[in-house]
Design an enzyme around this catalytic site. Sequence first.
Site, PDB file in Angstrom:
ATOM      1  N   THR A   1       0.852  -1.181   0.000  1.00 31.96           N
ATOM      2  CA  THR A   1       0.000   0.000   0.000  1.00 31.96           C
ATOM      3  C   THR A   1       0.889   1.232   0.000  1.00 31.96           C
ATOM      4  OG1 THR A   1      -1.768   1.195   1.151  1.00 31.96           O
ATOM      5  CG2 THR A   1      -0.172   0.065   2.542  1.00 31.96           C
TER       6      THR A   1
ATOM      7  N   GLU B  22      -4.556  -0.696 -11.034  1.00 28.74           N
ATOM      8  CA  GLU B  22      -5.888  -1.039 -10.551  1.00 28.74           C
ATOM      9  C   GLU B  22      -6.820  -1.200 -11.736  1.00 28.74           C
ATOM     10  OE1 GLU B  22      -9.257   0.837  -7.662  1.00 28.74           O
ATOM     11  OE2 GLU B  22      -7.230   0.631  -6.875  1.00 28.74           O
TER      12      GLU B  22
ATOM     13  N   HIS C  45     -14.833  -2.118   8.995  1.00 26.12           N
ATOM     14  CA  HIS C  45     -14.860  -3.089   7.909  1.00 26.12           C
ATOM     15  C   HIS C  45     -13.486  -3.726   7.735  1.00 26.12           C
ATOM     16  CE1 HIS C  45     -13.679   0.832   6.456  1.00 26.12           C
ATOM     17  NE2 HIS C  45     -13.189   0.307   5.361  1.00 26.12           N
ATOM     18  N   ARG C  46     -12.449  -2.953   7.949  1.00 28.92           N
ATOM     19  CA  ARG C  46     -11.076  -3.451   7.810  1.00 28.92           C
ATOM     20  C   ARG C  46     -10.776  -4.520   8.861  1.00 28.92           C
ATOM     21  NH1 ARG C  46      -9.026   1.315   6.932  1.00 28.92           N
ATOM     22  NH2 ARG C  46      -9.200   0.918   4.706  1.00 28.92           N
TER      23      ARG C  46
ATOM     24  N   LYS D  55      -3.545   3.593   6.287  1.00 29.18           N
ATOM     25  CA  LYS D  55      -4.078   2.242   6.151  1.00 29.18           C
ATOM     26  C   LYS D  55      -3.105   1.231   6.752  1.00 29.18           C
ATOM     27  CE  LYS D  55      -6.379   1.267   2.394  1.00 29.18           C
ATOM     28  NZ  LYS D  55      -6.811   0.832   1.038  1.00 29.18           N
TER      29      LYS D  55
ATOM     30  N   GLY E 178      -9.740   9.680   4.266  1.00 28.78           N
ATOM     31  CA  GLY E 178     -10.698   9.110   3.333  1.00 28.78           C
ATOM     32  C   GLY E 178     -12.122   9.490   3.713  1.00 28.78           C
ATOM     33  N   TYR E 179     -12.996   8.512   3.687  1.00 31.86           N
ATOM     34  CA  TYR E 179     -14.414   8.736   3.978  1.00 31.86           C
ATOM     35  C   TYR E 179     -14.728   8.702   5.476  1.00 31.86           C
ATOM     36  CZ  TYR E 179     -15.214   8.154  -1.039  1.00 31.86           C
ATOM     37  OH  TYR E 179     -15.203   8.307  -2.403  1.00 31.86           O
TER      38      TYR E 179
ATOM     39  N   ASP F  11      -8.639  -3.638  -1.076  1.00 35.72           N
ATOM     40  CA  ASP F  11      -9.445  -2.706  -1.849  1.00 35.72           C
ATOM     41  C   ASP F  11     -10.695  -2.440  -1.034  1.00 35.72           C
ATOM     42  OD1 ASP F  11      -9.352  -1.235  -4.395  1.00 35.72           O
ATOM     43  OD2 ASP F  11     -11.326  -2.125  -4.660  1.00 35.72           O
TER      44      ASP F  11
END
Length: 185
Positions: A5, A34, A166-167, A10, A139-140, A63
């Site tokens: 990455t 990608e 989620h990660r 992240k 990010g979001y 991703d």
Amino acid sequence: MTFVTSNRHKFSEVSAILRDHEIPVEMASLELREIQADTLEEIAAEKAREACRRVDGPAMVEDTGLFIDGLGGFPGPYSAYVFRTVGNEGVLRLLEGAPDRGATFQSVFAYCRQDGSPECFPSAVAGVIAPECRGGGWGYDPIFIAEGASGRTYGELGDDKNRLSHRRMALENLARWIHDSGNAL
């Protein structure tokens, strides 16, 4: 294992989560091609194949996608591009007046060894899009409110984000697979 990455934020989250499972991880900052595809699994698997060819040993990639119900699942697999081009403020403008602010944040980790095909570990967290940016993060994070987050965005949760993200869910599935199957790192 090498996590490929270019995103230090992240990597920090991933290494902290995997540390809980006693899985060491190194970062390789490589730009990977990608592909354009309809699913995060397809994109992650292809990136894992390339990462595996470019590092010496097992490689892992991720991703992610933010799937917004009121926008028909957009931006989905195009989330990185949408963030780079319109950012959180642009997403919020797209949702102005939308009655449905439901969203799902999805993550897929793909793990690959030189002698094998990628294994994918998907996860998803349901939530809603906040009416405005709140908190920090990247990010979001400032606009996504996960179920169980007491109305706070990922950006407002700080380090607590890692316990319900989620990660984390995807990485716990990966860690379980590594430990249960005896797969070497």
